[in-house]
Design a protein around this motif. Structure first.
Motif, short mmCIF file in Angstrom:
data_model
loop_
_atom_site.label_atom_id
_atom_site.label_comp_id
_atom_site.label_asym_id
_atom_site.label_seq_id
_atom_site.Cartn_x
_atom_site.Cartn_y
_atom_site.Cartn_z
N LEU A 280 0.82 -1.21 0.00
CA LEU A 280 0.00 0.00 0.00
C LEU A 280 0.85 1.26 0.00
O LEU A 280 0.56 2.24 -0.71
CB LEU A 280 -0.94 -0.01 1.20
N LEU A 281 1.92 1.25 0.78
CA LEU A 281 2.81 2.41 0.82
C LEU A 281 3.52 2.59 -0.51
O LEU A 281 3.71 3.71 -0.99
CB LEU A 281 3.81 2.27 1.96
N ARG A 282 3.93 1.47 -1.11
CA ARG A 282 4.57 1.55 -2.43
C ARG A 282 3.60 2.06 -3.46
O ARG A 282 3.95 2.87 -4.33
CB ARG A 282 5.08 0.15 -2.83
N GLY A 283 2.34 1.61 -3.38
CA GLY A 283 1.33 2.09 -4.31
C GLY A 283 1.08 3.57 -4.16
O GLY A 283 0.89 4.29 -5.14
N THR A 284 1.07 4.05 -2.91
CA THR A 284 0.88 5.48 -2.66
C THR A 284 2.01 6.29 -3.27
O THR A 284 1.80 7.38 -3.83
CB THR A 284 0.80 5.75 -1.15
N LEU A 285 3.24 5.78 -3.17
CA LEU A 285 4.38 6.46 -3.79
C LEU A 285 4.16 6.59 -5.30
O LEU A 285 4.40 7.65 -5.88
CB LEU A 285 5.67 5.68 -3.50
N HIS A 286 3.68 5.52 -5.94
CA HIS A 286 3.49 5.57 -7.40
C HIS A 286 2.30 6.46 -7.78
O HIS A 286 2.32 7.06 -8.86
CB HIS A 286 3.32 4.15 -7.96
N ILE A 287 1.30 6.57 -6.91
CA ILE A 287 0.24 7.55 -7.15
C ILE A 287 0.86 8.95 -7.14
O ILE A 287 0.53 9.80 -7.98
CB ILE A 287 -0.87 7.44 -6.08
N GLY A 288 1.77 9.18 -6.19
CA GLY A 288 2.47 10.46 -6.15
C GLY A 288 3.28 10.71 -7.41
O GLY A 288 3.31 11.83 -7.94
N VAL A 289 3.95 9.66 -7.92
CA VAL A 289 4.69 9.78 -9.17
C VAL A 289 3.76 10.20 -10.30
O VAL A 289 4.06 11.10 -11.09
CB VAL A 289 5.41 8.46 -9.53
N PHE A 290 2.61 9.53 -10.38
CA PHE A 290 1.62 9.85 -11.42
C PHE A 290 1.20 11.31 -11.33
O PHE A 290 1.18 12.02 -12.34
CB PHE A 290 0.40 8.93 -11.26
N MET A 291 0.89 11.77 -10.10
CA MET A 291 0.45 13.15 -9.94
C MET A 291 1.59 14.13 -10.21
O MET A 291 1.37 15.23 -10.75
CB MET A 291 -0.12 13.35 -8.53
#
Length: 312
Positions: A280-291
C-alpha cells in the motif's frame, strides 16, 4: 564562496523549533575527528524569530570545537540549506538533521569513503529507532530509515539528513537549493540530482551511521502515506523535467500500472500485515509519481505550524 582550508569540515544542523537539537549537538561534541582535519559546527535557525539562539550560544561556551549560530528565517528549508552554503567556512560541509544523533565515527567513515572513491558527495545511512509502541510491521520494514537508491549501479540523487559535500568540486560550486521547493520538500533530491547530472560522483558509507528517534506522530499510518505520496510527487516532477512531453503518456501509463500492481499485491498479502502495508505504501508512492508527472502542486511540509525535517 567563503575562503576556507582544504582540511576543514563544518557540520551544519538546520533547525526549526526543535528541542531535540541539544541532543544532536551533544552527539556532535563526541565525534572523532578525521586525522589531519579541523572541525566546526554551524547551526542554521529557520524560525521566524531566533528561538534557538539561547540554547546554541549557551552550549557553545563549553563545546569542544567552534560552534556558531546563524539566523536564516523563515519556514522555508531551502533558505536554511542555502544559509549553510553561504556561511560555511570549511571546504567540506556535512549535514545532519536536528532530530538525529551521530555515531562517534560518523565523520571518519564519510571522509574515508570520500577519499577511497574520489567522490564529490558521500551519503550515510539513517536508522530509525522505535519505542515499544511501534507496530511490528513498521519495525520489520524499517520504514523510517533512509538509504540511497542505486540505479544501474550508481547513486543519482541524495538527501541532507546524513551527507558530506566537497564544496570545491566543480559539480557542486555555486549550486543552490531551490527556494520553490522549500515548503514542499524534495529540494535535496533536486540538489543532488543536479550534481549528478553535472558529472559529480555520489558515494555511500555504510559505517557512517546516524540514528533518529521516531516520535509517536510519525507512527501514524496517515503520516506515512502523506510522506510516501510527497516522495512520489518529487520523483514524478523530476522525471517530467527529464523526459519531455514526447514520453509523458508512456510514463503515466507505467506509473498507473505500478499502482495497479501494488493494489493487487496488497490484496494478495491478505493477513500478512507487513506485506500488505508495504504494498500500500509503495502504491501510494506511485500515485504520487503519477500526480507529479501531471504537474500537480506538491504538498507543503514546511512553514508555519509544520514540523520541519529534510525529506528526500
Amino acid at each position: 564562496m567563503t575562503a576556507c582550508h582544504n582540511d576543514s569540515i563544518e557540520v551544519c544542523v538546520c533547525t526549526y523549533r526543535r528541542p531535540q537539537l541539544s541532543v544532536t549537538l551533544e552527539s556532535l561534541a563526541s565525534l572523532r575527528v578525521p586525522d589531519d582535519f579541523t572541525l566546526s559546527v554551524l547551526v542554521i535557525d529557520n524560525d521566524t524569530t531566533p528561538s534557538a539562539r539561547p540554547l546554541v550560544e549557551g552550549i557553545a561556551e563549553t563545546f569542544p570545537v567552534p560552534l556558531r549560530y546563524v539566523h536564516c528565517p523563515e519556514g522555508n528549508i531551502s533558505i536554511a540549506r542555502n544559509g549553510a552554503l553561504d556561511h560555511c567556512r570549511a571546504r567540506y560541509l556535512a549535514f545532519i538533521d536536528d532530530d538525529e544523533t551521530a555515531s562517534s565515527d560518523w565523520l571518519c567513515a564519510l571522509v574515508e569513503e570520500l577519499r577511497r572513491v574520489d567522490a564529490d558527495v558521500v551519503l550515510g545511512p539513517v536508522e530509525g529507532v522505535y519505542d515499544q509502541s511501534a507496530p511490528s510491521w513498521m519495525c520489520n520494514l524499517e520504514i523510517h530509515s533512509t538509504r540511497p537508491v542505486w540505479v544501474k549501479g550508481e547513486i543519482r540523487t541524495g538527501y541532507t539528513c546524513n551527507v558530506i559535500i566537497d564544496r570545491h568540486a566543480s559539480a557542486v560550486c555555486d549550486r543552490r537549493f531551490d527556494l520553490a521547493l522549500g515548503k514542499t520538500g524534495g529540494e535535496d533530491s533536486l540538489f543532488f540530482d543536479e550534481i549528478h547530472k553535472a558529472g559529480g560522483k555520489i558515494g555511500y558509507a555504510e559505517r557512517a551511521l546516524v540514528h533518529e528517534d521516531v516520535p509517536t506522530e510519525r507512527l501514524a499510518y496517515g503520516w506515512l502515506l502523506r510522506r510516501r505520496f510527497r516522495m512520489g510527487q518529487t520523483h514524478g516532477r523530476m522525471l517530467r523535467q527529464k523526459i519531455g512531453a514526447g514520453r509523458l503518456l508512456s510514463n503515466l501509463a507505467v506509473a498507473l500500472a505500478k499502482v495497479t500492481y501494488c493494489c493487487g499485491a496488497a490484496v494478495l498479502g491478505g493477513f500478512d500485515t507487513t506485506r500488505r502495508n508495504a504494498a500500500l505504501l509503495r502504491g501510494t508512492l506511485h500515485i504520487g509519481v503519477f500526480m507529479g508527472l501531471t504537474g500537480m502542486r506538491e504538498l507543503e511540509l514546511y512553514g508555519s505550524g509544520s514540523v520541519q525535517r529534510g525529506e528526500n
